[in-house]
Design a protein around this motif. Structure first.
Motif, PDB file in Angstrom:
ATOM      1  N   ASP A   1       1.814   7.675   9.170  1.00  0.00           N
ATOM      2  CA  ASP A   1       2.151   6.440   9.747  1.00  0.00           C
ATOM      3  C   ASP A   1       0.920   5.790   9.942  1.00  0.00           C
ATOM      4  O   ASP A   1       0.737   4.318   9.629  1.00  0.00           O
TER       5      ASP A   1
ATOM      6  N   ALA B   1      -0.494   2.216   7.819  1.00  0.00           N
ATOM      7  CA  ALA B   1      -0.773   1.171   8.704  1.00  0.00           C
ATOM      8  C   ALA B   1      -2.291   0.508   8.402  1.00  0.00           C
ATOM      9  O   ALA B   1      -2.559  -0.792   7.942  1.00  0.00           O
TER      10      ALA B   1
ATOM     11  N   ARG C   1      -3.402  -2.722   6.309  1.00  0.00           N
ATOM     12  CA  ARG C   1      -4.192  -3.826   6.920  1.00  0.00           C
ATOM     13  C   ARG C   1      -5.275  -4.172   5.781  1.00  0.00           C
ATOM     14  O   ARG C   1      -5.678  -5.240   5.701  1.00  0.00           O
TER      15      ARG C   1
END
Length: 372
Positions: free
Chosen positions: A208, A212, A216
Motif C-alpha cells: 500500500d 501510494a 504520487r
C-alpha cells in the motif's frame, strides 16, 4: 508484526537477456535460466530457493515475459502457475514491480513484498535472510526499504546509495540520495567516506505504501496498473492487459519512484554483507566460481573423464564455458574468456568482458538476429 504480517510476499523479476553473457545468454534462453551458480540450480532457481525461510510457495511471484513464461514455470515447479505474472512486452522494472504489487494488494492490502532480480548470486543465505527480516521491520513502519551492499572496492559499474544517520528505531539507515554509476575517482571517495552503499536493486516495502508513492510520482503508471490488477482474476484480463500495458511508461523503479521518495525522506536501507554478486559478465562469473590452482574457471564442468569437454595446458586465469559438446582446448594463454556454444564462439580478454554487449549491438545492426 503478527505471524500473517511477518511472512514476505516474494517477487522475482525474470526479464532481460543479459547481453554481456552472450553467446551463452540469448533472447530465447536468457542468463537467469542457466546454471551459473556452481551447482545444478539455475540463477532463477537459486533466487527462489534462498527465499524459502522468508516466504511460502503460494506467496512467491515471478514476473516474466511471454517468451520465457513456460520455461520459468517448468523450472519453478513449487510456484503456483497463476503466480507467474506474464508481461506482454518489456516495460522496464517499474511496471513489472508495480504489476506484482497491485496483484498482491488485491489479495492482501497491507502485505509486505520483497522484489529481487533473478540473476544475482548470494553466498551467505542466512545473513541475506537476516537482512531481509530487518528490512521488513523498516517496511512495517512505512519506509520503502532498499538493500544496500557494503562496498568492497571502488566499483564504477554500480549505482550508490548516499546514507544519513540511523533512524530512531534500530538498524535502518535513511537513504538521502540515489547516485548514478560514478567515475573511478568519485567511487573511490564514496568508499573511503563510509557513507555510501552499493544499490543492489532489491527492495522491501508494504504494497500500500509503494502504490501510494507510485500514484504520487507516476500517476499514469499507477492508474494503468490498477486497471490491470482489477481485471486480473476476470475473463477480461487479456483484453485489459493488451490495451493498457503498451501505454505504461518504460522506466526503472529507481528513476520512477525511489529517487523521488528518497528526497522526501521515505527510503531506508539495511547495509548487507552477504556475498552479493550480480554476475554481470564472464569476468565476474570467473571471480565468484571456484578456480583451479592456476586461476582457471570452467563453468558447468561435467566431470566426464572418458570424454572431457575442456583441455587446458599452461594457461592462467581463463574463464571457459563449454556448451557445444565439442572439446575446447587452450594452450599458453592467460586472462581470456572462451565461450563455446553450438552456433557461436566468443574469445576475448577478461578485462574487456563488459564490452561483449557491443558485439550483440553490432549483430543487431547487421540484421543477424538468429545469433541474438
Amino acid at each position: 508484526m503478527n505471524d500473517e504480517q511477518s511472512v514476505l510476499y516474494g517477487v522475482v523479476l525474470a526479464g532481460g537477456t543479459g547481453t554481456r553473457l552472450w553467446p551463452l545468454s540469448r533472447a530465447g534462453h536468457p542468463k537467469f535460466l542457466h546454471p551459473l551458480t556452481g551447482t545444478p540450480a539455475s540463477l532463477l532457481q537459486a533466487t527462489v530457493d534462498r527465499l524459502d525461510t522468508l516466504t511460502s510457495p503460494e506467496r512467491m511471484f515471478v514476473v516474466t515475459g511471454v517468451a520465457h513464461a513456460a520455461a520459468v514455470s517448468r523450472q519453478l515447479a513449487s510456484v503456483p502457475e497463476e503466480n507467474v505474472l506474464v508481461e506482454p512486452s518489456p516495460r522496464d522494472s517499474c511496471a513489472a514491480i508495480a504489476l506484482a504489487a497491485a496483484v498482491i494488494a488485491r489479495r492482501d492490502p497491507e502485505a509486505i513484498m520483497g522484489s529481487f532480480a533473478s540473476d544475482h548470486l548470494i553466498a551467505d543465505k542466512e545473513e541475506f535472510a537476516s537482512v531481509i527480516r530487518k528490512a521488513m521491520a523498516g517496511a512495517q513502519q512505512g519506509l520503502l526499504m532498499t538493500l544496500g551492499i557494503t562496498p568492497t572496492r571502488p566499483e564504477t559499474g554500480y549505482g550508490y546509495l548516499q546514507c544519513g544517520g540511523e533512524s530512531a528505531d534500530g538498524p535502518v539507515l535513511r537513504v538521502e540520495e540515489f547516485k548514478e554509476k560514478p567515475s573511478y575517482e568519485v567511487a573511490e571517495s564514496y568508499v573511503k567516506s563510509g557513507n555510501y552503499l552499493w544499490n543492489a536493486g532489491m527492495f522491501v516495502w508494504r504494497v500500500d505504501v509503494f502504490l501510494a508513492e507510485l500514484a504520487r510520482q507516476q500517476p499514469q503508471l499507477a492508474s494503468g496498473v490498477s486497471r490491470i490488477a482489477q481485471a486480473w482474476d476476470t475473463a477480461g484480463r487479456e483484453e485489459v492487459l493488451g490495451e493498457v500495458w503498451p501505454t505504461l511508461p518504460r522506466i526503472s523503479v529507481d528513476y520512477a519512484v525511489m529517487e523521488g521518495a528518497a528526497t522526501v525522506g521515505r527510503v531506508g536501507t539495511i547495509p548487507g554483507d552477504f556475498g552479493w554478486n550480480d554476475v554481470g559478465d564472464f569476468h565476474t562469473l570467473g571471480e565468484v566460481l571456484t578456480a583451479d590452482p592456476a586461476g582457471n574457471v570452467i563453468v558447468g564442468r561435467d566431470g566426464d573423464v572418458e570424454r572431457p569437454t575442456v583441455l587446458l595446458r599452461d594457461t592462467e586465469n581463463l574463464v571457459v564455458l563449454p556448451s557445444s559438446g565439442r572439446l575446447v582446448a587452450a594452450m599458453g594463454v592467460r586472462d581470456l574468456v572462451i565461450v563455446d556454444t553450438p552456433d557461436a564462439v566468443l574469445v576475448c580478454p577478461r578485462e574487456r568482458a563488459q564490452e561483449v554487449k557491443h558485439l550483440v549491438d553490432e549483430l543487431k545492426e547487421l540484421g543477424h538476429h538468429g545469433y541474438i
